[in-house]
Write an enzyme that holds these catalytic residues in place. Structure first.
Site, PDB file in Angstrom:
ATOM      1  N   ASP A 220      37.946  38.350  39.924  1.00 52.03           N
ATOM      2  CA  ASP A 220      37.713  38.819  38.559  1.00 52.03           C
ATOM      3  C   ASP A 220      38.506  38.055  37.519  1.00 52.03           C
ATOM      4  OD1 ASP A 220      40.138  41.042  37.489  1.00 52.03           O
ATOM      5  OD2 ASP A 220      40.225  40.184  39.495  1.00 52.03           O
TER       6      ASP A 220
ATOM      7  N   ASP B 122      42.288  44.190  43.128  1.00 54.68           N
ATOM      8  CA  ASP B 122      42.466  44.870  41.850  1.00 54.68           C
ATOM      9  C   ASP B 122      41.588  44.254  40.771  1.00 54.68           C
ATOM     10  OD1 ASP B 122      44.667  46.552  42.847  1.00 54.68           O
ATOM     11  OD2 ASP B 122      45.695  44.625  43.018  1.00 54.68           O
TER      12      ASP B 122
ATOM     13  N   ASP C  73      39.257  39.593  46.246  1.00 59.64           N
ATOM     14  CA  ASP C  73      40.402  40.100  45.514  1.00 59.64           C
ATOM     15  C   ASP C  73      40.247  41.623  45.472  1.00 59.64           C
ATOM     16  OD1 ASP C  73      42.640  40.117  43.581  1.00 59.64           O
ATOM     17  OD2 ASP C  73      41.071  40.688  42.161  1.00 59.64           O
TER      18      ASP C  73
END
Length: 246
Positions: A181, A24, A22
């Site tokens: 995240d 961001d 991922d």
């Protein structure tokens, strides 16, 4: 700042694994830029006072899906495509000026790149935003494939971006490890049949059952992430996978 070249060798690495990041909140700390871009756009359309706490609800969710919810909640008349274009313009200006790469993630990327492990980025951001961040941070030359949620049918927690990343890398999903995240991202990785390393961006998010379901969890987030530990786990996980699939 220490890089992977300053660290002792972590030992033999994975042999058949590809890693899908991922972007961001995982590779780069772009959430402040996304928050500010969203705040500016909402203010322009008559919604003042958009807070960071409100923004946190949407971490891990694609930009389009986020704007669809905000448009509905705040009764914004403008079409979502107009809002999306406006937010992308604001974000690109902010991202081009400043985007931080998490230092320990850069060290992890260095370890993987040095060993020839193929890497992809699969993100809910627009393709223009992803490309701008990868170019500005110097990460682009180390990433073999990029997938935006714009390019697939469903954003996270649907598995589409991760499955498309595996397809573009030419690696079977079960051979891929996702680094995420957020809870929606971990859910998407599991639905794709991929192993997952979770490094929560939001403090306290490690208590979310979805994050707890990751194969390797760093509950303290970026401050706890250890590139060498993740590397060793990848190698051990890869050896286990080879034994079970013979």
């Amino acid at each position: 700042m220490r890089t992977s070249r300053d660290l002792p060798s972590p030992g033999p690495g994975p042999r058949r694994t590809a890693v899908v990041f991922d972007l961001d909140g995982t590779l780069v700390d772009s959430e402040p830029n996304y928050y500010e871009a969203g705040r500016r756009v909402l203010l322009r359309y008559g919604v003042p006072g958009f807070s960071w706490e409100e923004h946190e609800r949407f971490i891990g969710i694609g930009t389009r899906e986020t704007l669809e919810v905000l448009r509905r909640e705040h009764g914004i008349a403008a079409p979502v495509d107009e809002l999306l274009a406006a937010k992308n313009r604001e974000y690109l200006a902010l991202a081009g000026a400043h985007t931080e790469v998490f230092p320990r993630m850069r060290a992890f990327v260095d370890l993987l790149h040095g060993s020839g492990v193929p890497m992809a980025v699969a993100s809910g951001s627009s393709r223009a935003a992803i490309d701008a961040v990868l170019a500005a941070t110097g990460l682009g030359g180390r990433i073999s494939a990029v997938v935006s949620a714009e390019e697939v049918a469903g954003g996270k927690p649907e598995p589409d971006v991760f499955l498309e990343a595996a397809r573009r890398l030419g690696v079977a999903p079960e051979r891929c490890v996702v680094v995420e995240d957020s809870a929606p991202g971990v859910q998407a990785a599991r639905r794709a049949g991929m192993r997952c390393i979770a490094v929560p961006y939001v403090p306290g998010a490690a208590d979310d059952p979805a994050l707890a379901g990751a194969d390797l969890l760093f509950p303290g987030g970026q401050g706890e992430f250890d590139a060498r530990r993740a590397w060793r786990w990848l190698a051990d996980s890869d050896r286990t996978l080879r034994r079970t699939t013979r």
